[in-house]
Motif scaffolding. Structure first.
Motif, PDB file in Angstrom:
ATOM      1  N   HIS A 102     -21.160 -69.174 -97.944  1.00  0.00           N
ATOM      2  CA  HIS A 102     -20.173 -69.978 -99.368  1.00  0.00           C
ATOM      3  C   HIS A 102     -20.113 -68.345-100.015  1.00  0.00           C
ATOM      4  N   LEU A 104     -22.477 -67.569-102.213  1.00  0.00           N
ATOM      5  CA  LEU A 104     -22.669 -66.952-103.493  1.00  0.00           C
ATOM      6  C   LEU A 104     -23.509 -65.592-103.964  1.00  0.00           C
ATOM      7  N   ALA A 110     -27.756 -72.307-109.013  1.00  0.00           N
ATOM      8  CA  ALA A 110     -26.893 -72.614-109.204  1.00  0.00           C
ATOM      9  C   ALA A 110     -25.919 -73.004-110.053  1.00  0.00           C
ATOM     10  N   PRO A 149     -29.714 -69.942-103.860  1.00  0.00           N
ATOM     11  CA  PRO A 149     -28.800 -70.234-102.815  1.00  0.00           C
ATOM     12  C   PRO A 149     -29.747 -69.985-101.729  1.00  0.00           C
ATOM     13  N   ARG A 157     -24.787 -76.086-100.702  1.00  0.00           N
ATOM     14  CA  ARG A 157     -24.631 -74.519-101.003  1.00  0.00           C
ATOM     15  C   ARG A 157     -23.198 -73.822-100.902  1.00  0.00           C
TER      16      ARG A 157
END
Ligand SMILES: Nc1ncnc2c1ncn2[C@@H]1O[C@H](COP(=O)(O)OP(=O)(O)OP(=O)(O)O)[C@@H](O)[C@H]1O
Ligand SMILES: [Mg+2]
Length: 236
Positions: A102, A104, A110, A149, A157
């Motif tokens: 992902h 992130l 998020a 995350p 995710r």
């Protein structure tokens, strides 16, 4: 707004792309001659064995790497003529990327991760977060807005990574095995949400996948083999 009008039907045109790498003084021709036209809203899968050059091709299409020769026109503009800032602005506004993992930012929630491309381009914080909440609602994650995350499941995710790629309403999303690390049921749910968002936004999608279920959901499937792209199906 996107830098390039959605009225122009041809989003991306790759012409005679070649890419070679050198290994211990020996040249490896990974992409020999790639020609690909992507129109707005197109749904394209690229399949091919490991090492055939799929990731390399996506990197070129997204302006993250430079071809050894050939041209990429995006909305009629030659990608190689854009300079420093222009290319990163262009990527931020016109292209969304989704990877197998992902990527992130671990210290952000998020909703902030999803809002990040808007914040980077200078949108106001509240507007960016409102838009992020809106898109997270479409993928059923309103109850996870403030999770970091590491407090989310793998499928959650990836859904967040999908939302982050689409929040700018890009012309084109390039996805490299976006559900490759999920089980098949979760993969199917995440991918279907991704397709819905893409259709909502009339965004073209190029997905690299090893998963036949995913390839079968796309309108066009190409196989990358021996450095050449060959169309193997047209599902529309
Ligand atoms: N920066 C680099 N320098 C040298 N060789 C590279 C480089 N990047 C990729 N290659 C080589 O190019 C070939 C294609 O790599 P690529 O990552 O595009 O394959 P792929 O089709 O995405 O494979 P996979 O399905 O395993 O992800 C590989 O043989 C790889 O070793
Ligand atoms: Mg790859």
């Amino acid at each position: 707004m996107n830098e390039i009008s959605k009225e122009s039907k041809l989003v991306l045109n790759a012409i005679d792309l070649k890419k070679e790498f050198s290994d211990a003084g020996k040249s490896l021709q990974i992409l020999r001659c790639i020609n690909l036209e992507i129109e707005s809203g197109d749904k394209i899968a690229i399949v091919g064995s490991s090492g055939s050059g799929k990731t390399t091709l996506l990197q070129l299409l997204g302006g993250l790497d430079i071809a050894s020769s050939g041209k990429i026109l995006i909305g009629g503009k030659d990608l190689s003529l854009l300079k420093g800032n222009e290319i990163s602005n262009f990527r931020n506004r016109s292209i969304g990327f989704i990877y197998q993992f992902h990527h992130l930012l671990p210290e952000f929630s998020a909703i902030e991760n999803v809002a990040m491309p808007l914040l980077i381009r200078g949108d106001r914080y509240k507007l960016a977060l409102d838009e992020a909440r809106n898109i997270l609602g479409k993928i059923n994650l309103l109850e996870r807005l403030y999770h970091k995350p590491h407090e989310l499941s793998g499928g959650e995710r990836q859904r967040i990574a999908v939302a982050r790629a689409l929040i700018t309403r890009p012309l084109l999303v390039l996805a490299d095995e976006p559900t490759g690390n999920l089980d098949s049921k979760t993969s199917s749910v995440v991918f279907d949400l991704m397709l819905e968002l893409n259709s909502d936004m009339d965004t073209a999608l190029v997905v690299v996948t090893h998963d036949n279920n995913i390839a079968n959901k796309m309108e066009k499937v190409f196989e990358l083999k021996n450095g050449i792209l060959q169309k193997i199906t047209s599902n529309n």
